[in-house]
Design an enzyme around this catalytic site. Structure first.
Site, mmCIF file in Angstrom:
data_model
loop_
_atom_site.group_PDB
_atom_site.id
_atom_site.type_symbol
_atom_site.label_atom_id
_atom_site.label_comp_id
_atom_site.label_asym_id
_atom_site.label_seq_id
_atom_site.Cartn_x
_atom_site.Cartn_y
_atom_site.Cartn_z
ATOM 1 N N ASP A 1 0.844 -1.194 0.000
ATOM 2 C CA ASP A 1 0.000 0.000 0.000
ATOM 3 C C ASP A 1 0.884 1.251 0.000
ATOM 4 O O ASP A 1 1.865 1.319 0.756
ATOM 5 C CB ASP A 1 -0.889 -0.015 1.251
ATOM 6 C CG ASP A 1 -1.983 1.030 1.199
ATOM 7 O OD1 ASP A 1 -3.087 0.692 0.724
ATOM 8 O OD2 ASP A 1 -1.733 2.165 1.645
ATOM 9 N N ASN B 1 -3.092 12.998 -2.976
ATOM 10 C CA ASN B 1 -4.198 13.505 -3.797
ATOM 11 C C ASN B 1 -4.650 14.890 -3.340
ATOM 12 O O ASN B 1 -4.910 15.782 -4.158
ATOM 13 C CB ASN B 1 -5.382 12.532 -3.754
ATOM 14 C CG ASN B 1 -5.220 11.363 -4.703
ATOM 15 O OD1 ASN B 1 -4.556 11.477 -5.728
ATOM 16 N ND2 ASN B 1 -5.824 10.237 -4.363
ATOM 17 N N HIS C 1 -5.564 14.766 -8.094
ATOM 18 C CA HIS C 1 -5.734 13.368 -8.507
ATOM 19 C C HIS C 1 -4.861 12.975 -9.696
ATOM 20 O O HIS C 1 -4.382 11.831 -9.751
ATOM 21 C CB HIS C 1 -7.209 13.085 -8.791
ATOM 22 C CG HIS C 1 -8.039 13.028 -7.543
ATOM 23 N ND1 HIS C 1 -8.084 11.904 -6.747
ATOM 24 C CD2 HIS C 1 -8.833 13.947 -6.945
ATOM 25 C CE1 HIS C 1 -8.878 12.124 -5.709
ATOM 26 N NE2 HIS C 1 -9.347 13.362 -5.813
ATOM 27 N N ASP D 1 -2.507 9.680 -9.690
ATOM 28 C CA ASP D 1 -2.435 8.650 -10.736
ATOM 29 C C ASP D 1 -0.997 8.458 -11.203
ATOM 30 O O ASP D 1 -0.552 7.329 -11.461
ATOM 31 C CB ASP D 1 -3.313 9.035 -11.926
ATOM 32 C CG ASP D 1 -4.800 8.907 -11.633
ATOM 33 O OD1 ASP D 1 -5.150 8.291 -10.601
ATOM 34 O OD2 ASP D 1 -5.605 9.411 -12.438
ATOM 35 N N GLU E 1 -4.971 2.487 -3.985
ATOM 36 C CA GLU E 1 -3.515 2.501 -3.892
ATOM 37 C C GLU E 1 -2.969 1.171 -3.373
ATOM 38 O O GLU E 1 -1.825 1.087 -2.919
ATOM 39 C CB GLU E 1 -3.048 3.639 -2.973
ATOM 40 C CG GLU E 1 -3.386 3.474 -1.496
ATOM 41 C CD GLU E 1 -4.769 3.978 -1.117
ATOM 42 O OE1 GLU E 1 -4.971 4.299 0.071
ATOM 43 O OE2 GLU E 1 -5.655 4.059 -1.993
#
Length: 313
Positions: free
Chosen positions: A180, A188, A193, A197, A223
């Site tokens: 993770d 974010n 965002h 990504d 994630e």
């Protein structure tokens, strides 16, 4: 290879000559075997597929052995042509007058074969090239099993690989980890965002490069990633995870903007004979929770025995 004399057309059978010519000119593979499985007729396509164009008289068993020896015809995945022939004869003429099946060939093509057992016991086989359809099917399957953002295996494919690994655990034990990205929501919130990504793709590319062929790595949501390591014990898996997640280089944002510095945590476990997919994933998730609680940017291990001991305590 033409039909033998017993099939020579008479004046009353003037339909047979154009039928044979149609078969001869067809791109379909046409073969005709007698009740003893002697090949009496094969058009050029059939001979090219199964005999490399070779002329001559073959039984079905001889045809398969010839193909296996000369690397033509049907792929025999087991590598044991005699076992393949024995298994084939347990079904041939016993399932019913009509059978349809796909066969993959040594040259990469696929044919859909229709087999008809005639009243006299002879067998007519007509095969159609379905290679383009199989390629489309493969493309669609890959699309359905690939995470669109990172290009990694998606949740569906990873859990399929996990089921397969559990089924073969008796011969190849394995380890599983959940990985993770730490404080991803903060990334974010701070950078947006699109930057989040970019971090996911950056991490996916990094692990893919470092992992090589040592295991299977996929994104299973948000994630969170899953790592499946067949044939690696806990010690080896832990060392590999430290290598995969250590010293993650910052992700530059460009245009004079600051780079994104991030870390990752992992929860690692090893499969047990009594594990279900749900049980082993739950245990890896518990280990990941412990890694997060201990400060993140680390690998934490949890075995089934440790988990049980914790419950007893």
């Amino acid at each position: 290879m033409g039909l033998d004399d017993s099939f020579a057309p008479s004046r009353q059978d003037n339909w047979l000559a154009p039928l044979l010519q149609g078969w001869a000119d067809s791109q379909q593979a046409v073969g005709l075997f007698d009740e003893q499985d002697q090949l009496h007729y094969a058009n050029a396509t059939y001979r090219e597929i199964f005999l490399g164009g070779q002329e001559g008289s073959f039984t079905l068993s001889e045809l398969l052995r010839y193909g296996f020896e000369h690397r033509t015809g049907t792929v025999i995945k087991s590598g044991d042509v005699e076992a393949f022939i024995a298994d084939l004869y347990t079904r041939r003429r016993k399932i019913g007058p009509h059978q349809a099946f796909e066969t993959d060939l040594m040259d990469g093509r696929w044919f859909f074969m229709n087999q008809t057992v005639l009243p006299n016991g002879w067998i007519l086989i007509v095969g159609t090239n379905i290679t383009p359809l199989k390629h489309n099917e493969k493309t669609l399957r890959q699309a359905a099993e690939t995470d669109q953002l990172t290009g990694l295996a998606n949740r569906r494919q990873m859990f399929g690989l996990l089921d397969h690994a559990l089924a073969g655990m008796a011969t190849q034990p394995f380890c599983l980890a959940l990985v993770d990205i730490d404080r991803f929501k903060g990334i974010n919130d701070r950078f947006g965002h699109p930057a989040g990504d970019a971090v996911l793709k950056h991490f996916a590319d990094l692990v893919r490069h470092r992992l090589g062929t040592a295991g299977h790595f996929g994104r299973i949501g948000g994630e969170e990633f899953m790592l499946l390591l067949p044939g690696i014990d806990m010690g080896g898996a832990e060392g590999l995870l430290h290598t995969l997640c250590a010293d993650i280089p910052p992700l530059p944002l460009g245009s004079g903007r600051s780079s994104i510095v991030y870390t990752a945590s992992a929860g690692l476990t090893t499969a047990s004979a009594s594990d279900s997919a749900e049980a082993i994933v739950h245990r890896a998730d518990q280990a990941l929770y412990l890694a997060k609680a201990a400060g993140r940017d680390r690998v934490t291990t949890l075995t089934r025995e440790t988990e049980l001991a914790g419950r007893i305590a």
